[in-house]
Design a protein around this motif. Structure first.
Motif, PDB file in Angstrom:
ATOM      1  N   GLU A 275       0.844  -1.116   0.006  1.00  0.00           N
ATOM      2  CA  GLU A 275       0.051   0.008  -0.077  1.00  0.00           C
ATOM      3  C   GLU A 275       0.863   1.064   0.026  1.00  0.00           C
ATOM      4  O   GLU A 275       1.854   1.394   0.503  1.00  0.00           O
ATOM      5  CB  GLU A 275      -1.078  -0.044   1.232  1.00  0.00           C
TER       6      GLU A 275
ATOM      7  N   LEU B 189      -4.409  10.074   0.211  1.00  0.00           N
ATOM      8  CA  LEU B 189      -4.177   8.979   0.930  1.00  0.00           C
ATOM      9  C   LEU B 189      -4.157   9.161   2.440  1.00  0.00           C
ATOM     10  O   LEU B 189      -4.679   8.082   3.071  1.00  0.00           O
ATOM     11  CB  LEU B 189      -2.768   8.557   0.596  1.00  0.00           C
TER      12      LEU B 189
ATOM     13  N   GLY C  75       0.729   7.618   2.437  1.00  0.00           N
ATOM     14  CA  GLY C  75       0.669   9.067   2.542  1.00  0.00           C
ATOM     15  C   GLY C  75       1.470   9.866   3.299  1.00  0.00           C
ATOM     16  O   GLY C  75       1.768  11.000   2.959  1.00  0.00           O
TER      17      GLY C  75
ATOM     18  N   GLN D  70      -9.640   7.618  -2.660  1.00  0.00           N
ATOM     19  CA  GLN D  70      -9.191   7.244  -3.922  1.00  0.00           C
ATOM     20  C   GLN D  70      -8.797   8.324  -4.716  1.00  0.00           C
ATOM     21  O   GLN D  70      -9.222   9.533  -4.675  1.00  0.00           O
ATOM     22  CB  GLN D  70     -10.181   6.287  -4.527  1.00  0.00           C
TER      23      GLN D  70
ATOM     24  N   ARG E 148      -6.115   2.251  -4.157  1.00  0.00           N
ATOM     25  CA  ARG E 148      -5.971   3.783  -3.592  1.00  0.00           C
ATOM     26  C   ARG E 148      -5.740   4.603  -4.861  1.00  0.00           C
ATOM     27  O   ARG E 148      -6.296   5.990  -4.623  1.00  0.00           O
ATOM     28  CB  ARG E 148      -5.049   3.579  -2.549  1.00  0.00           C
TER      29      ARG E 148
END
Length: 735
Positions: free
Chosen positions: A193, A248, A196, A253, A304
């Protein structure tokens, strides 16, 4: 009737991905007294239409009034999948109304693979370490397999064998012995993932200010449009990456649109370096399995960040938080076939319907976006300097009237000398010619006969590397004939003019020691080939890169210091009202490949008209002057962005029928103040893919609803049955 009243009737309006003008009515499953919970708008359902089973979507609105004796077909199945969101359903209706397409054709773009959503994902076997087996005889191969399985649980048999560098039989035997345990899991891959909170690069003061504005827009959860305009190499991507990071952190998304598949892999690599995780790609080159997996990840919210071509605009996101349109000026965002639309403009519409911010990024923004920014409709964020110590390249125009190359050659003496100097200093050069193939025209040296496409009013282009003559409009191909079909003379055909293959041939002859790479959409047939060629350039395994517009945007080559444009005038001739704007954008982008790191760059434009406003503006780096002059010219002519255009293209196999249809449309043309209809006239490509073509152009002031006007116009005309009519609102191409 209210929406609730509509559902109480037990009748569902179902929109199907077929060219129908409205949703169809179906009886809800189990409708009648005591039926269960009704499917809500957006639900995916299976229905029957003309003997076919189709996946449709329960649509909003009131059901039609039906006669008491009419019996409706019943919905066969309601799928337990996330529904299409209300904003996406409104987008379908909006795009259909604005572009005069049927809603079903637009819905088809939202459901590119309905089976991926309506069927359970396939499963695969993955391996995990089991309890130690006392009778296992260890060896080097087995130990390596077990060590990797412990480090990276969840690999398949083939993945584990490849990672350990052993044969599949070694892994299979460990499973049989019980040292590895096989589990069945969803085939959807596990991805790291993106984070952010991952630290980004140091931003300049201008970059930081722009990034703060974009991050605030994402945090506000409201619709807004920002035009991010920065010179080539100014770090626009890193600026909008800051806004992606904000989304994020909020758990939402992001959609990033790119104009070319060729740019995707470099973008994905850059994203992973920045965020330590992977984004998802969406484009036509994905395998069916990967497309299905990606679609499921988007609807579930697992994806994402999605980067894709224009079709990604219509994907069913679970929680869209922001949209980016990179290289927003690019003509590739215009879909010219089927449902005709501009993905940049429709992206702004989707952002508004979703109540999310959108970023339009470009070094050479479209005049429409620039006009909106200067009127205050869009925020205008400027990055006037290249990032770090890099400076803008010096641009020089070579007057080809004073420096003509030798006969049948196309590289002028000044450009040749500049390439020699660049190579001697250990740097890289790029030669750019936006013309595919070896030669744009092949003619008989005896009688002058030109080889034409039998299906189009276009010359056949020689592609020497493939040994074929190709039509770039319909795809027709043939071998070069031995004898001229007009005079019968043999082996007298001559190539006329340069294509990029011929340019590469000349460069190889002039610089035999240089390592040369050719990049065109003909030679680069897969994203993998593009990525490998770009990697070779970055690794300095290429001295001279020769290419078409595929090399003009988005790429960063630190040691590339010279760009030579072979025919800078190409694209300026003809009656295209966007010719100057497009040429300026393309040449600015290709010039921007030079001198992007510490070493300064130079750009040489070969031109037979070096005083042309476009060439002169490029040589002076006078972006503002060119844009102001072009806007003033558009305003005088009432052209976009100061007016509206819509094209009606009539086509058919019978030229007389096409002409008759054009006259019928002209006779019924609307007449009003601020509105003018031009034509009919033969299209510049009057014969295309075996069909004759005529065009009408509606020109209107900005206060006129062109879609409504055309819909009323077409309602007054009955065209011959053998004629096809296509409507292009806001046309980009005038062929």
């Amino acid at each position: 009737m209210s929406a609730q009243g509509f559902f109480d009737t037990g009748i569902l309006r179902v929109l199907l991905p077929v060219p129908l003008g409205r949703p169809l009515s179906y009886a809800a499953p189990g409708s009648g007294p005591g039926f269960g919970e009704m499917p809500q708008p957006g639900s995916l359902v299976r229905v029957s239409l003309s003997g076919r089973e189709l996946v449709g979507v329960v649509w909003d609105g009131e059901a039609e009034t039906l006669p008491p004796d009419k019996k409706l077909k019943q919905v066969a199945e309601v799928y337990r999948t996330p529904p299409l969101s209300a904003p996406l359903r409104r987008l379908v209706d909006w795009v259909a109304a604005y572009t005069l397409n049927t809603p079903g054709m637009v819905l088809r773009m939202c459901l590119p693979m309905p089976e991926a959503l309506t069927q359970p994902p396939p499963s695969r076997q993955v391996l995990h370490i089991a309890q130690p087996q006392p009778d296992l005889r260890p060896n080097a191969q087995r130990s390596r397999v077990l060590a990797i399985a412990a480090e990276r649980p969840g690999l398949s048999q083939s993945e584990l064998a490849e990672a350990a560098g052993v044969g599949a039989a070694v892994v299979r035997r460990l499973v049989e012995l019980g040292a590895l345990r096989a589990l069945s899991v969803s085939a959807d891959s596990r991805r790291s993932e993106p984070d952010g909170d991952a630290a980004g690069p140091h931003l300049s003061e201008d970059q930081q200010a722009a990034a703060q504005t974009l991050c605030a827009a994402v945090a506000a959860r409201q619709f807004s449009v920002a035009l991010l305009q920065g010179v080539t190499g100014s770090g626009k991507t890193e600026v909008y990456f800051e806004a992606v990071a904000e989304a994020l952190r909020m758990g939402r998304q992001c959609l990033v649109l790119l104009p070319e598949i060729a740019l995707t892999q470099a973008w994905l690599d850059r994203f992973e370096r920045r965020f330590g995780g992977q984004a998802w790609a969406w484009h036509s080159e994905l395998s069916p399995g990967r497309r299905a997996e990606t679609l499921r990840a988007i609807t579930s919210g697992r994806a994402r960040v999605v980067v894709g071509a224009r079709s990604a605009l219509f994907l069913p996101f679970a929680d869209l938080g922001m949209i980016v349109v990179d290289e927003e000026h690019d003509a590739s965002y215009k879909q010219e076939e089927g449902a005709i639309y501009n993905a940049r403009d429709m992206a702004v519409v989707r952002a508004k319907l979703e109540s999310v911010p959108i970023v339009l990024a470009s070094a050479t923004p479209s005049l429409e976006s620039l006009y909106n920014a200067r009127r205050g409709r869009y925020a205008h964020l400027l990055l006037p300097q290249r990032h770090g110590t890099a400076e803008m390249p010096k641009v020089f125009a070579i007057d080809m009237r004073k420096h003509p190359p030798a006969s049948q050659h196309f590289i002028s003496a000044p450009l040749r000398v500049a390439i020699e100097k660049t190579l001697a200093e250990g740097e890289q050069a790029m030669l750019f010619l936006n013309r595919r193939g070896y030669a744009p025209l092949t003619l008989c040296g005896a009688c002058g006969h030109r080889l034409e496409c039998p299906n189009c009013s276009a010359w056949l282009v020689e592609h020497k590397a493939r040994g074929r003559l190709l039509c770039h409009h319909c795809g027709f191909q043939a071998r070069l004939p031995d004898a001229c079909p007009a005079c019968g003379e043999t082996h007298r055909f001559k190539p006329c003019g340069p294509g990029v293959e011929r340019l590469a041939e000349e460069a190889a002859a002039l610089f035999p020691e240089a390592r040369l790479a050719l990049m065109t959409s003909d030679t680069m047939t897969s994203p993998q080939q593009i990525t490998e060629t770009l990697r070779r350039v970055e690794d300095r395994a290429v001295d001279i890169l020769v290419g078409t517009q595929i090399v003009a945007k988005g790429h960063h080559f630190p040691m590339l210091t010279l760009v030579g444009v072979i025919d800078a005038d190409l694209g300026l001739a003809g009656g295209d009202p966007r010719a100057a704007e497009r040429t300026w954008q393309l040449l600015t982008q290709v010039a921007g490949r030079a001198g992007r790191a510490e070493r300064p760059g130079s750009v040489l434009l070969q031109s037979y008209e070096p005083t042309h406003p476009v060439i002169a503006a490029l040589a002076r780096h006078d972006t503002e002057g060119f844009l102001l002059a072009e806007l003033a010219e558009r305003e005088r002519g009432g052209m976009p962005p100061f007016g509206r255009l819509a094209a009606l293209i009539i086509s058919g196999t019978d030229a007389a029928q096409v002409g008759q249809a054009g006259r019928l449309l002209a006779q019924a043309a609307p007449m009003a103040h601020g509105l003018r209809v031009l034509g009919p006239a033969p299209a510049p490509l009057s014969f295309l893919r075996g069909k004759h073509r005529e065009r009408l152009l509606l020109k209107a002031t900005r206060d006129i609803d062109t879609a409504k006007c055309i819909a009323e116009w077409l309602g007054r005309v009955k065209l011959p049955s053998g004629v096809r009519l296509a409507v292009d609102i806001d046309p980009y191409s005038f062929l």
